[in-house]
Design an enzyme around this catalytic site. Sequence first.
Site, short mmCIF file in Angstrom:
data_model
loop_
_atom_site.label_atom_id
_atom_site.label_comp_id
_atom_site.label_asym_id
_atom_site.label_seq_id
_atom_site.Cartn_x
_atom_site.Cartn_y
_atom_site.Cartn_z
CB SER A 1 45.50 41.57 35.87
OG SER A 1 46.68 42.05 36.19
CE LYS B 1 45.63 46.16 37.14
NZ LYS B 1 45.34 44.79 37.06
#
Length: 218
Positions: free
Chosen positions: A52, A118
């Site tokens: 990711s 993230k």
Amino acid sequence: METGLIADSSETRRQPRLRGWRLLALAASLAFVALLLIRTFLFDVFFIPSSSMEPTFEPGDRIIVSKLDTEVQRGDVVVFDGTGSFSPYISGSPWVKDPVKSAGQWLGLVGSDTVYIKRVIGVAGDTVECCSASGALTVNGQPVDESYLYPGDATSDVEFSVKIPEGRMWVMGDHRSGSMDSRALMGAPGGGMIKVDTVIGHPAFVAWPAQRWGSPPE
């Protein structure tokens, strides 16, 4: 008389050995306590289990995370606890449920079920929108230079416009087509806004594999 001398000599040899083991046990205990303090307050280690955040971080990377600075700014890559947001259905102590897996997570050998990495796209007061006529992500009406995106990825396959409230942040993965991030939580309580106080720290450098050792790219 000879028998007594032999017994005394044997006892004398055992005493230094016993003292040596005690000193070794004490040193190991002190080292473990020091490690706990370092990992609780200064630095921790985490395993990257997914794609990711490619190309910034790759699956299998083990990163050292600095806990010295938890301030959040736009563009920062942060490690945070997703319990209650990214992992809404996980509760209870993971050490009780699965001690072996929890030990592997603590050692940085496997990924965590609740800890995520993230990039911060928006902070309190920001309006984040996607996508502009040119396909760009905008923050407060200004297009964002996202040179960190995974090659070939679109900015987002989901259109959105969100206003970030106080104490929250909007996060997205660099590999947009392979990332579950704030976009996936827009229909959930909180609307995809992650609490800033869940931030554990910032990645300081990649510790493993050896060929990727060093400071991560911005």
